[in-house]
Design a protein around this motif. Structure first.
Motif, mmCIF file in Angstrom:
data_model
loop_
_atom_site.group_PDB
_atom_site.id
_atom_site.type_symbol
_atom_site.label_atom_id
_atom_site.label_comp_id
_atom_site.label_asym_id
_atom_site.label_seq_id
_atom_site.Cartn_x
_atom_site.Cartn_y
_atom_site.Cartn_z
ATOM 1 N N GLN A 6 130.368 56.705 5.088
ATOM 2 C CA GLN A 6 129.511 56.016 6.039
ATOM 3 C C GLN A 6 128.171 55.733 5.364
ATOM 4 O OE1 GLN A 6 130.226 55.073 9.262
ATOM 5 N NE2 GLN A 6 128.224 54.113 9.312
ATOM 6 N N ARG A 7 127.669 54.530 5.518
ATOM 7 C CA ARG A 7 126.370 54.155 4.955
ATOM 8 C C ARG A 7 125.364 54.026 6.094
ATOM 9 N NH1 ARG A 7 126.650 54.797 -0.486
ATOM 10 N NH2 ARG A 7 128.597 53.977 -1.243
ATOM 11 N N TYR A 8 124.157 54.523 5.859
ATOM 12 C CA TYR A 8 123.101 54.446 6.857
ATOM 13 C C TYR A 8 121.904 53.742 6.242
ATOM 14 C CZ TYR A 8 125.908 58.154 8.936
ATOM 15 O OH TYR A 8 126.931 58.880 9.456
ATOM 16 N N ASN A 9 121.235 52.907 7.044
ATOM 17 C CA ASN A 9 120.054 52.229 6.519
ATOM 18 C C ASN A 9 118.838 53.152 6.601
ATOM 19 O OD1 ASN A 9 118.999 52.098 9.145
ATOM 20 N ND2 ASN A 9 119.835 50.060 9.510
ATOM 21 N N PHE A 12 117.474 54.075 10.121
ATOM 22 C CA PHE A 12 118.259 55.097 10.813
ATOM 23 C C PHE A 12 117.914 56.485 10.275
ATOM 24 C CE2 PHE A 12 121.900 57.917 11.189
ATOM 25 C CZ PHE A 12 122.146 57.863 12.555
ATOM 26 N N LYS A 13 117.799 56.588 8.952
ATOM 27 C CA LYS A 13 117.481 57.878 8.332
ATOM 28 C C LYS A 13 116.127 58.383 8.806
ATOM 29 C CE LYS A 13 120.090 56.771 4.141
ATOM 30 N NZ LYS A 13 119.985 56.513 2.705
ATOM 31 N N ALA A 16 116.336 59.542 12.366
ATOM 32 C CA ALA A 16 117.049 60.823 12.451
ATOM 33 C C ALA A 16 116.109 61.971 12.076
ATOM 34 C CB ALA A 16 118.274 60.811 11.548
ATOM 35 N N ILE A 36 126.622 63.705 11.488
ATOM 36 C CA ILE A 36 126.180 63.559 10.097
ATOM 37 C C ILE A 36 126.338 64.929 9.441
ATOM 38 C CG2 ILE A 36 124.204 63.054 8.605
ATOM 39 C CD1 ILE A 36 123.027 61.458 10.937
ATOM 40 N N THR A 40 123.558 66.191 4.241
ATOM 41 C CA THR A 40 122.993 64.840 4.209
ATOM 42 C C THR A 40 121.689 64.810 4.986
ATOM 43 O OG1 THR A 40 125.203 63.877 4.077
ATOM 44 C CG2 THR A 40 123.441 62.421 4.811
ATOM 45 N N TRP A 44 117.842 63.933 3.738
ATOM 46 C CA TRP A 44 116.958 62.970 4.396
ATOM 47 C C TRP A 44 115.632 63.626 4.774
ATOM 48 C CZ3 TRP A 44 120.784 60.469 8.432
ATOM 49 C CH2 TRP A 44 121.778 59.763 7.748
#
Length: 98
Positions: A6-9, A12-13, A16, A36, A40, A44
Protein backbone atom coordinates in the motif's frame (compact mmCIF):
# COMPACT_ATOMS: atom_id res chain seq x y z
CA UNK A 1 2.25 -14.36 -5.58
CA UNK A 2 3.04 -11.53 -3.16
CA UNK A 3 0.85 -8.86 -1.70
CA UNK A 4 0.95 -5.43 -3.31
CA UNK A 5 2.33 -2.80 -0.94
CA UNK A 6 0.00 0.00 0.00
CA UNK A 7 1.33 3.45 -0.89
CA UNK A 8 0.42 6.54 1.12
CA UNK A 9 0.94 10.15 0.12
CA UNK A 10 2.78 12.65 2.35
CA UNK A 11 -0.43 14.42 3.34
CA UNK A 12 -1.93 11.17 4.66
CA UNK A 13 1.27 10.42 6.57
CA UNK A 14 1.31 13.89 8.17
CA UNK A 15 -2.37 13.59 9.13
CA UNK A 16 -1.76 10.15 10.65
CA UNK A 17 1.14 11.52 12.74
CA UNK A 18 -0.98 14.48 13.84
CA UNK A 19 -3.74 12.05 14.83
CA UNK A 20 -1.25 10.02 16.89
CA UNK A 21 -0.07 13.16 18.67
CA UNK A 22 -3.61 14.20 19.57
CA UNK A 23 -4.65 10.82 20.98
CA UNK A 24 -3.99 9.17 24.32
CA UNK A 25 -4.15 5.71 22.76
CA UNK A 26 -1.03 3.62 22.29
CA UNK A 27 0.76 3.55 18.95
CA UNK A 28 -0.19 -0.12 18.25
CA UNK A 29 -3.86 0.68 18.93
CA UNK A 30 -3.81 3.58 16.49
CA UNK A 31 -1.89 1.55 13.89
CA UNK A 32 -4.54 -1.16 14.08
CA UNK A 33 -7.30 1.43 13.85
CA UNK A 34 -5.74 2.96 10.71
CA UNK A 35 -4.81 -0.49 9.34
CA UNK A 36 -1.13 0.48 9.11
CA UNK A 37 1.79 -1.61 10.44
CA UNK A 38 3.10 -0.22 13.74
CA UNK A 39 6.66 -0.02 12.40
CA UNK A 40 5.49 2.07 9.45
CA UNK A 41 3.69 4.46 11.78
CA UNK A 42 6.81 4.71 13.95
CA UNK A 43 8.86 5.63 10.88
CA UNK A 44 6.34 8.31 9.97
CA UNK A 45 6.54 9.65 13.54
CA UNK A 46 10.30 10.06 13.17
CA UNK A 47 9.88 11.88 9.86
CA UNK A 48 6.85 14.10 10.45
CA UNK A 49 6.60 14.55 14.20
CA UNK A 50 6.13 18.07 15.54
CA UNK A 51 5.86 18.72 19.24
CA UNK A 52 3.26 21.50 19.00
CA UNK A 53 0.19 19.26 19.07
CA UNK A 54 1.58 16.54 21.25
CA UNK A 55 -0.01 16.04 24.66
CA UNK A 56 2.28 16.48 27.65
CA UNK A 57 2.00 12.84 28.57
CA UNK A 58 -0.19 9.91 29.25
CA UNK A 59 -2.72 10.85 31.99
CA UNK A 60 -1.96 7.65 33.93
CA UNK A 61 1.77 8.33 33.81
CA UNK A 62 1.19 11.90 35.01
CA UNK A 63 -0.85 10.61 37.98
CA UNK A 64 1.95 8.17 38.85
CA UNK A 65 4.55 10.95 38.72
CA UNK A 66 2.41 13.22 40.89
CA UNK A 67 1.95 10.42 43.44
CA UNK A 68 5.68 9.76 43.58
CA UNK A 69 6.38 13.49 43.96
CA UNK A 70 3.92 13.68 46.86
CA UNK A 71 5.54 10.66 48.51
CA UNK A 72 8.99 12.22 48.09
CA UNK A 73 7.73 15.50 49.59
CA UNK A 74 6.27 13.66 52.62
CA UNK A 75 9.56 11.80 53.10
CA UNK A 76 11.47 15.08 52.90
CA UNK A 77 9.22 16.64 55.56
CA UNK A 78 9.66 13.61 57.83
CA UNK A 79 13.44 13.81 57.49
CA UNK A 80 13.40 17.53 58.26
CA UNK A 81 11.40 16.84 61.43
CA UNK A 82 13.82 14.10 62.47
CA UNK A 83 16.76 16.43 61.87
CA UNK A 84 15.15 19.16 63.99
CA UNK A 85 14.58 16.67 66.84
CA UNK A 86 18.19 15.45 66.64
CA UNK A 87 19.49 19.03 66.74
CA UNK A 88 17.43 19.74 69.87
CA UNK A 89 18.62 16.53 71.51
CA UNK A 90 22.23 17.36 70.68
CA UNK A 91 21.81 20.82 72.19
CA UNK A 92 20.27 19.41 75.37
CA UNK A 93 22.90 16.69 75.87
CA UNK A 94 25.84 18.92 75.02
CA UNK A 95 25.14 21.44 77.82
CA UNK A 96 27.61 21.46 80.68
CA UNK A 97 26.27 20.23 83.98
CA UNK A 98 27.18 21.94 87.22
Amino acid sequence: MGEQRQRYNDEFKKQAVKYVQEQTKTLPEIAEELNIPTGTLQNWMRLYRSFENEPVGNPEKIRQLEASLQAAEREKQDLQEELAILKKALHIFSKERN
